[in-house]
Structure formats: C-alpha cells, structure tokens
Design an enzyme around this catalytic site. Sequence first.
Site, short mmCIF file in Angstrom:
data_model
loop_
_atom_site.label_atom_id
_atom_site.label_comp_id
_atom_site.label_asym_id
_atom_site.label_seq_id
_atom_site.Cartn_x
_atom_site.Cartn_y
_atom_site.Cartn_z
N HIS A 107 1.94 4.34 -3.02
CA HIS A 107 1.68 6.16 -2.63
C HIS A 107 3.17 5.98 -2.96
O HIS A 107 3.23 7.34 -4.31
CB HIS A 107 2.06 6.07 -1.21
N HIS A 142 0.67 -0.85 -0.49
CA HIS A 142 -0.77 -0.12 0.34
C HIS A 142 0.44 1.62 -0.03
O HIS A 142 0.43 2.55 -1.16
CB HIS A 142 -1.32 0.53 1.31
N GLU A 143 2.23 1.64 0.95
CA GLU A 143 2.56 2.79 1.25
C GLU A 143 4.10 2.47 -0.27
O GLU A 143 4.02 3.93 -0.07
CB GLU A 143 3.12 2.01 2.09
#
Length: 238
Positions: free
Chosen positions: A36, A32-33
């Site tokens: 980003h 997820h990170e």
Amino acid sequence: MLLSLLSSGNIRDAIISILLTLPAVLIAISFHEAAHAYAAYKLGDRTAHNLGRLTFNPIKHIDPFGFLCMLVFGYGWAKPVPINPRNFKNARRGMAFTAIAGPMMNLLIGIISTIIYTVIFFYFGMNIVGIIYNGFTAKLVWMALMLFQYMAILNFMLMAYNMIPVPPFDGSRFFGLLLPQRIYWSIMRYERHILVGVILISVILSRFFDFSPFAWIAENLFEGIANLILKLLVIISN
C-alpha cells in the site's frame, strides 16, 4: 487459527505449527501494508513514506490486537497505512490502485509460496507422512513444507478477504471506480456496519457450519496452482 491447532490434541505438533505460523502472519501483514505504502509513494503521495511505513519491518505495521486476532481466529488487521488522496493526480484512481496493491502482494506471495512448496514436495519425496519420521533432514523438509503451505494459504485468504468489493475492504476502492461517485460515497458511509456484518457472517459460517468462504478460496487456489506446478515438474523431469 491457534484455536484449531490447539484443539487437535497433539500439543507438540500444535506448538511447531504455531511457531511456523508466526513468520507466515508477520510476512503476510508486513508485505501487504508495505505494498500500500509503495503504491501510494509511486503515485505521488509521500505520507506513508515520511512516517516510516514504506518498509517490510513488521513492527511498523502491526496492530497488537489485530495481530492477536489473526493468530487466534485467522481474521485480523494491521495499522492502516496513512494516505492523503489530495497528493494524487486523480484522487479516486490513486486510492483505488493504492488499495489494490495490498491484496495483489498477498496473491503474489501466495503463488511464490505454493511454487516453493511444490518444488520441495516434488524433489524430497511425494509421501509427506513418510518423510516425517526419517531423520533430522526429513523433519526439516516437513517443517519447510508446513511453513510454505501456511504462507500460501494465509496470503490467499488475505487476498480473498480484502478483495470483497464493499467498504472498508481494499476491493471496494478498486471496484468503486465502476460506480458513480455519488453512489460510491453513500455506500462508504456504512463501512463500519458492513465490516461488523462481514465478520459476524464469517464467524457464524466457520463456527456453526464449519465453512469459511475465504479458506475455501485459499485452499482451492493452493491446490490448483500446486497441481499445475507438479504436472510441469513431472513433464520437465521426464
């Protein structure tokens, strides 16, 4: 999450479930990170890249307390990926697509995990309960099924949770493109209050009404995709 596992009464199964939950949580947070960071990098902002956040290494992304909360309660957080919107050609659009990359990565992992789960389930026996007690290989199959089910549902939950269209959730950055800038920034001022409110509502619904809207979305996505893949496998095998 751990509370519900430990309250089941079967300590052995609870320990196995916890051990299988750990990699699922680590992968969900890290990817997820990293998504980003990668989106920001491709859109012109190297801030996260220069700080070593463009990686799948969970050590770079985990917030210890947020990680513990995710394991225990199913709700948690990671270290925010540092973004400098001034590096984007269009700051608001850059922030929107950087934000949406995280939950879209969770959606992708959830879909892939569901496909793998369904393929294992189809080729190694339709009776999950029956294969648990049929030797070491069967137990490995059972653990693989549990792992990919956890992986799918957890990632679908994170996707649903982060797609809430109000700040500070990722969805607010994307859906904020539809709002006039003045209204968008006025809402952003209350992001901490909104976060506390969402968490409180989620805890109350889960604790007193035995209902989590994010778990409901995740379970329905998992079942819907799994049933679709299962039907396709049946057609292919005939």
